[in-house]
Design a protein around this motif. Structure first.
Motif, PDB file in Angstrom:
ATOM      1  N   UNK A  46      37.362  -4.076 -50.159  1.00 37.89           N
ATOM      2  CA  UNK A  46      38.798  -4.371 -50.243  1.00 37.89           C
ATOM      3  C   UNK A  46      39.042  -5.818 -49.819  1.00 37.89           C
ATOM      4  N   UNK A  47      38.337  -6.204 -48.762  1.00 38.51           N
ATOM      5  CA  UNK A  47      38.577  -7.537 -48.208  1.00 38.51           C
ATOM      6  C   UNK A  47      38.237  -8.642 -49.209  1.00 38.51           C
ATOM      7  N   UNK A  48      37.122  -8.489 -49.937  1.00 41.85           N
ATOM      8  CA  UNK A  48      36.730  -9.606 -50.818  1.00 41.85           C
ATOM      9  C   UNK A  48      37.716  -9.774 -51.977  1.00 41.85           C
ATOM     10  N   UNK A  49      38.257  -8.677 -52.501  1.00 43.51           N
ATOM     11  CA  UNK A  49      39.232  -8.840 -53.588  1.00 43.51           C
ATOM     12  C   UNK A  49      40.581  -9.272 -53.026  1.00 43.51           C
ATOM     13  N   UNK A  53      49.361  -3.212 -54.222  1.00 50.25           N
ATOM     14  CA  UNK A  53      49.808  -1.972 -54.863  1.00 50.25           C
ATOM     15  C   UNK A  53      48.907  -0.823 -54.421  1.00 50.25           C
ATOM     16  N   UNK A  54      49.499   0.216 -53.864  1.00 48.29           N
ATOM     17  CA  UNK A  54      48.676   1.333 -53.393  1.00 48.29           C
ATOM     18  C   UNK A  54      49.459   2.641 -53.449  1.00 48.29           C
ATOM     19  N   UNK A  55      48.913   3.663 -52.864  1.00 46.88           N
ATOM     20  CA  UNK A  55      49.603   4.957 -52.764  1.00 46.88           C
ATOM     21  C   UNK A  55      49.352   5.435 -51.335  1.00 46.88           C
ATOM     22  N   UNK A  99      42.329   6.323 -48.924  1.00 47.35           N
ATOM     23  CA  UNK A  99      41.724   5.061 -49.396  1.00 47.35           C
ATOM     24  C   UNK A  99      42.805   3.987 -49.516  1.00 47.35           C
ATOM     25  N   UNK A 100      44.022   4.388 -49.904  1.00 55.38           N
ATOM     26  CA  UNK A 100      45.121   3.428 -49.983  1.00 55.38           C
ATOM     27  C   UNK A 100      45.530   2.946 -48.597  1.00 55.38           C
ATOM     28  N   UNK A 101      45.425   3.850 -47.628  1.00 54.68           N
ATOM     29  CA  UNK A 101      45.784   3.423 -46.261  1.00 54.68           C
ATOM     30  C   UNK A 101      44.794   2.371 -45.762  1.00 54.68           C
ATOM     31  N   UNK A 102      43.521   2.514 -46.143  1.00 52.56           N
ATOM     32  CA  UNK A 102      42.544   1.492 -45.765  1.00 52.56           C
ATOM     33  C   UNK A 102      42.830   0.175 -46.503  1.00 52.56           C
ATOM     34  N   UNK A 103      43.267   0.274 -47.748  1.00 49.29           N
ATOM     35  CA  UNK A 103      43.662  -0.939 -48.490  1.00 49.29           C
ATOM     36  C   UNK A 103      44.764  -1.670 -47.744  1.00 49.29           C
ATOM     37  N   UNK A 104      45.782  -0.921 -47.385  1.00 50.69           N
ATOM     38  CA  UNK A 104      46.956  -1.530 -46.764  1.00 50.69           C
ATOM     39  C   UNK A 104      46.576  -2.152 -45.418  1.00 50.69           C
ATOM     40  N   UNK A 105      45.790  -1.376 -44.651  1.00 45.77           N
ATOM     41  CA  UNK A 105      45.360  -1.853 -43.333  1.00 45.77           C
ATOM     42  C   UNK A 105      44.542  -3.150 -43.465  1.00 45.77           C
TER      43      UNK A 105
END
Ligand code: IPM
Ligand code: MN
Length: 356
Positions: A166-169, A187-189, A195-201
């Motif tokens: 997630x971090x590199x993108x 953009x997440x859910x 997995x979206x919560x990890x994106x946001x975090x």
């Protein structure tokens, strides 16, 4: 500059549109004094027919060994309605993305003023649209564990993301936003998916590194809606693989035709450039496909991979001229008369050669 470019024409209209991008690139090379060595290689259904696999090792080594990859399309109807086919052309695309480490898929949506009335959306809503999706391309549900259980009566696909993926993108998203209007939408859910919560975090944890960027966090369903209602409110959007797949198809029609938008896939090794549209088998061999998305993908390649901005700008200018003169393929014709795929490639390359 001496350039070696792997040429993966692929299936359907791939070879026809690629041929035009090659003509245009060769015209650019002649005009600006570059030397391009094209190395053709097989993928997709063509490769399955010839060697039994859609992304053969030989093709992979040609890609790794080249300065960039220009790619047409993959997919063949004989596989679409056969869910039990063991090898599918699309597997080649996924294998290629994974093995080339192409984790960031850059898909812009912009407006050509002369085509504004071709869009299914009202012109006052889309006139200022200029946005870029960064779609994660080598992880998520496309690559997670999948299978069947209960004698085949239950099926599952899993979406897994690691923080570093997630971090590199996300960093690419922040950097792209820095070079544009300093706005980034994640953009997440996150109201449902872990997995979206990890994106946001993860995106939140990077915010301090880019204090100038204003980040918004939006749910994918709301973004799908706002892309139609108010698309010009977006600039750079970063998202995971499946959401990105769906939203970029949605966004691509804003410009008026799927045959217009280019894309780049970048990552660890050689970058790859391809039109957003697919293999469009119904049009194969008819010389009617719109080659502009592929020609504009070549422009993206000149600019992003080789730093040749004037070359890219000339391609974009001549493409725009062709549209203004209504010198267009069937999908864009306003009058009922239209030009062939070949005509467009010839016209654009001649204009490039003759330009001052
Ligand atoms: C795309 C395509 C591919 C994808 C398919 C052909 C596997 O739809 O490039 O968007 O889903 O990524
Ligand atoms: Mn898609």
């Amino acid at each position: 500059m001496k350039l070696q470019i792997a040429l993966l024409a692929g299936d359907g209209i791939g070879p026809e549109v690629i041929e035009q991008a090659v003509k245009v690139s060769d015209a650019i090379a002649k005009k600006f004094g570059h030397e391009i060595k094209w190395i053709p290689a097989i993928t997709g259904a063509e490769a399955i027919d010839k060697v039994g696999t859609p992304y053969p090792d030989e093709t992979h080594y040609i890609c790794l060994d080249s300065d960039a990859v220009l790619f047409g399309a993959i997919g063949h109807p004989k596989y679409d309605n056969n869910p039990s086919a063991k090898v599918r052309p699309e597997q080649g695309l996924l294998k290629m993305r994974k093995e080339l480490g192409l984790y960031a898929n850059v898909r812009p949506t912009f407006i050509f003023p002369s085509l504004i009335d071709k869009s299914p959306i009202k012109s006052e809503i889309i006139k200022d649209v200029d946005l870029i999706f960064l779609r994660e391309l080598t992880s998520g549900i496309y690559f997670g564990e999948r299978g069947r259980k209960d004698q085949g009566n239950t099926a599952y696909d899993t979406c897994t993301y690691r923080r570093n993926e997630i971090e590199r993108i996300a960093r690419k998203g922040f950097e792209m936003a820095m070079s544009r209007s300093k706005k980034l939408c994640c953009v997440d859910k996150a109201n449902v998916l872990e997995s979206s919560r990890l994106w946001r975090e993860t995106v939140q944890s990077l915010e301090p590194d880019y204090p100038e960027i204003k980040v918004s966090y939006e749910f994918v369903d709301a973004v799908a809606m706002r892309l139609i209602q108010w698309p010009s409110s977006y600039d750079v959007l970063v998202t995971e693989n499946l959401f990105g797949d769906i939203l970029t198809d949605e966004a691509s029609v804003i410009s008026g035709s799927m045959g217009l938008m280019p894309s780049a896939s970048i990552g660890k090794n050689t970058s790859l450039y391809e039109p957003i549209h697919g293999s469009y088998p119904e049009a194969q061999g008819k010389n009617i496909a719109n080659p502009l998305a592929t020609i504009l993908s070549a422009a993206m390649m000149f600019e992003d991979s080789f730093g040749l901005k004037s070359e890219a700008d000339l391609i974009k200018k001549v493409v725009n001229d062709s549209l203004e003169l209504n010198y267009v393929t069937k999908d864009l014709s306003k009058t009922g008369s239209y030009k062939s795929t070949d005509d467009i490639g010839n016209w654009i390359s001649n204009k490039i050669l003759k330009s001052k």
